[in-house]
Write an enzyme that holds these catalytic residues in place. Structure first.
Site: not given
Length: 150
Positions: A45-47
């Protein structure tokens, strides 16, 4: 969770990025600043979120925005994340959670039925005078740039 809202003065934060360079609110006076908090570098998700911001970076620059990512990862983890995905913006390594606490994004979370404390994915849009223009708590990781650049 965060008690900061539109119209509030942004916290006068101070933190260091993946290269040990200092960043504080004062550095961004006269520019609009997007401070995005994410739970952990190099996770799916952060990527997706950071890559969406990277892919729209020219649009942000054209609108006088600076971007600053923040997580509790180490400088080494942030540097690896930034280099791997070629992010054109700094990532604060807030291991002591000082910036995270100042913005009020640390708190209870639920994941797969388990409760724990962590960073709640939140983005703050700060105007040229250091006032919060918007708080985005329902971040859509794959289309976050369009949430900001409406």
């Amino acid at each position: 969770m965060t008690t900061l809202k539109k119209g509030d003065k942004a916290p006068d934060f101070f933190g260091t990025d993946q290269d040990g360079k200092a960043h504080q609110l004062e550095d961004y006076k006269g520019k609009k600043l997007v401070v995005f908090f994410y739970p952990k570098a190099s996770t799916p998700g952060c990527t997706a979120e950071a890559c969406d911001l990277r892919d729209n970076f020219e649009r942000f620059q054209a609108s006088n925005y600076e971007l600053l990512g923040v997580s509790a990862d180490s400088a080494k983890a942030q540097a690896k994340f930034k280099d791997k995905y070629k992010f054109p913006f700094p990532l604060l390594a807030d291991e002591e959670k000082e910036v995270i606490q100042a913005f009020g994004v640390w708190g209870p979370k639920k994941f797969m039925g388990r409760e724990y404390d962590g960073i709640n994915r939140t983005t703050f849009i700060i105007d040229e005078n250091g006032i919060i223009d918007e708080v985005i708590e329902n971040v859509k990781t794959k289309e976050h740039a369009s949430q900001i650049l409406k």
